[in-house]
Design an enzyme around this catalytic site. Structure first.
Site, short mmCIF file in Angstrom:
data_model
loop_
_atom_site.label_atom_id
_atom_site.label_comp_id
_atom_site.label_asym_id
_atom_site.label_seq_id
_atom_site.Cartn_x
_atom_site.Cartn_y
_atom_site.Cartn_z
N LYS A 228 0.58 -1.58 0.09
CA LYS A 228 0.46 0.40 0.04
C LYS A 228 0.94 0.89 0.17
CE LYS A 228 -2.66 2.35 3.15
NZ LYS A 228 -3.42 2.62 4.47
N ASP A 233 -2.75 10.85 3.88
CA ASP A 233 -4.35 10.02 4.21
C ASP A 233 -4.25 11.46 4.65
OD1 ASP A 233 -6.89 9.24 3.56
OD2 ASP A 233 -5.86 7.56 5.53
N LYS A 240 -9.84 13.59 8.01
CA LYS A 240 -10.17 13.08 9.71
C LYS A 240 -9.28 14.39 10.14
CE LYS A 240 -6.24 8.95 8.25
NZ LYS A 240 -6.22 8.10 8.78
N ASP A 251 1.29 6.29 5.67
CA ASP A 251 0.46 5.52 5.33
C ASP A 251 0.93 4.82 3.80
OD1 ASP A 251 -2.09 4.93 6.20
OD2 ASP A 251 -3.23 5.78 4.60
N ASP A 310 -11.76 7.55 4.24
CA ASP A 310 -11.06 7.02 4.91
C ASP A 310 -10.33 5.65 4.59
OD1 ASP A 310 -8.93 7.70 6.42
OD2 ASP A 310 -9.69 7.96 8.54
N GLU A 312 -9.69 4.19 1.94
CA GLU A 312 -8.79 4.05 0.60
C GLU A 312 -7.71 3.16 0.67
OE1 GLU A 312 -5.48 5.68 2.59
OE2 GLU A 312 -7.49 5.50 3.70
N ARG A 314 -7.94 -0.03 0.93
CA ARG A 314 -8.23 -1.11 0.48
C ARG A 314 -8.57 -1.20 -1.03
NH1 ARG A 314 -12.43 -1.41 5.15
NH2 ARG A 314 -10.29 -0.94 6.24
#
Length: 462
Positions: A228, A233, A240, A251, A310, A312, A314
């Site tokens: 990933k 993010d 967030k 992230d 949020d 995102e 996956r």
């Protein structure tokens, strides 16, 4: 790492239960010095012993209580606590212990000094004993440093463009093939979910594809790593809180781990055809950001209703996993800083481990534990799978329930691995939140060593 003892200083490493016997074997001067300093072998404690002129004669390091085999963490703190000199291990250690101690010194010597002047004094170094696996230590240290550098670098200097550049440099250095799909090419070639998540950023989304095999390896099994690569993010339109955004430069920790592991595998000459896929995006906010309630297409052909922007990670992983799955490799492993729920369940030090085969999961967990790089098996509980349902699409990217978040993340990804029997998913944190000897606050390259050892045993290395 030199093996020459010239001008090096003896370093004794002792457990608490052997301090008394070891002290009795020393000269009267050293015995008195140890007694005056009240040295008891406490873990990470360092005692410097002078000679009669006041010069450094030797050093003693505490290993603490004897709790099994040695790990790199026994030695990592010595690199910063000893003076910046060259040391040699004064005792005879087994090959495994000597290798771990040398790797610990290398790990503890890491410094991230991109944004401030480097310290004039460097960390202490240790000479590798003849029985230490020096090639592994050098390759592992380089690979761990690569992953930590990537995670530590803030998003203004490590966006999708820069992450792709780092992957390209790795491919060039190791003689691997490199390809990437950027921006609208993602739509043209069938990666719509990656494009949707990353399109709001001024740095175009992309899918990175690195492929390598050893000479004459065309008939070897295929091994695919997926990482990933969300370089920052914000949470997207489901934004967030500021406290939740503070560490979101990390992230892309899954991508960093995948690239670090790939470097180690290529240097070792893994007997497999290696592929690394990294969807690299920034989950940003602008007028064209994807929205809660949108329905996204995916490479697999499934439609996904966006329950939360949020979640995102996956979404970008699902397109990469679908590409990996189409080749039906022997094994797919994905790495992701996927869910806060995994941290609630296990804390920052234990990555959650899921997989399609319980035997495979348990085998990796045992190997990683022996390498002192723990992973914790978690249930891929199919009883929850229907909670990812949607009334207007094939599935939702989140469940209605606020419980079992890491399991739901894994169940979502599993839907995109349909043709490959062996799949492993690691939900990791990628960060050390507290200062420990040799492990300052900052990036932690979790799972690189444990997964490497598992794959080296599974496929063999040159």
């Amino acid at each position: 790492m030199s093996t020459e003892p010239l001008n090096s200083i003896p370093l004794w490493l002792v457990h608490e239960d052997e301090v008394d016997a070891w002290r009795e074997a020393q000269s009267p001067f050293i015995k008195l010095w140890l007694s005056e300093q009240n040295f008891k072998g406490e873990r990470h404690r360092v005692l410097l012993v002078p000679n009669s002129t006041g010069a450094l004669h030797m050093a003693v390091g505490g290993l603490g209580k004897r709790l099994g085999s040695l790990s790199l963490w026994h030695a990592a703190g010595f690199a910063e606590r000893l003076p910046p000199r060259r040391f040699r291990l004064a005792q005879n250690w087994s090959a495994a212990d000597a290798t771990q101690l040398c790797l610990g010194f290398a790990y503890g010597a890491y410094r991230f000094e991109r944004y401030r002047p480097a310290k004039a004094e460097r960390a202490a170094t240790v000479e590798a004993p003849a029985n230490a696996d020096q090639k592994f230590v050098a390759a592992a240290a380089e690979s761990l440093d690569l992953a930590r550098d990537l995670i530590n670098t803030p998003a203004n200097d490590l966006g999708p463009v820069e992450l792709a550049a780092a992957a390209r440099q790795l491919a060039e250095r190791r003689g691997a093939q490199y390809r990437e799909w950027v921006g609208e090419a993602l739509l043209a070639d069938g990666f719509p979910a990656i494009h949707a998540v990353g399109r709001a950023s001024s740095s175009a989304p992309r899918l990175i594809d690195l492929q390598w095999s050893p000479p004459g390896g065309q008939d070897l099994p295929r091994l695919t790593l997926v990482g990933k690569g969300v370089c920052f993010d914000s949470g997207g339109l489901d934004i967030k809180a500021s406290s939740g955004m503070a560490l979101m430069k990390k992230d892309m920790g899954g991508a960093a781990v995948a690239l670090g592991l790939a470097n180690l595998l290529m240097r070792a000459g893994i007997r497999a055809r290696l592929r690394v896929l990294v969807p690299a995006v920034e989950n940003a906010i602008s007028g064209n950001a994807y929205r809660p309630g949108d329905v996204l297409a995916t490479r697999k052909g499934f439609t996904v209703e966006v329950g939360n922007t949020d979640a995102e990670g996956r979404l970008v992983l699902c397109d990469a996993l679908a590409l990996a799955d189409a080749e039906k490799p022997d094994l797919i492993i994905d790495f992701a800083t996927l869910t806060g729920a995994a941290r609630v369940a296990l804390g920052p030090e234990l990555p959650a481990l899921f997989g399609s085969d319980d035997g495979l999961v348990q085998s990796l967990a045992r190997t990683a534990a022996a390498e002192h790089d723990p992973l914790w098996p978690m249930p891929l509980w199919m009883g929850y799978d229907d909670e990812l349902g949607s009334k207007i699409a094939d599935m939702n990217n989140v469940a209605a329930s606020g419980l079992a978040g890491s399991i739901f993340g894994a169940l979502f990804l599993k839907r995109f691995v349909t043709d490959t029997p062996n799949w492993l998913h690691l939900d990791l944190y990628g960060w050390n939140p507290k200062d420990r000897p040799g492990r300052g606050v900052g990036a932690e390259a979790q799972a690189v060593r444990g997964v490497y050892r598992f794959l080296a045993e599974r496929y063999g290395v040159a």
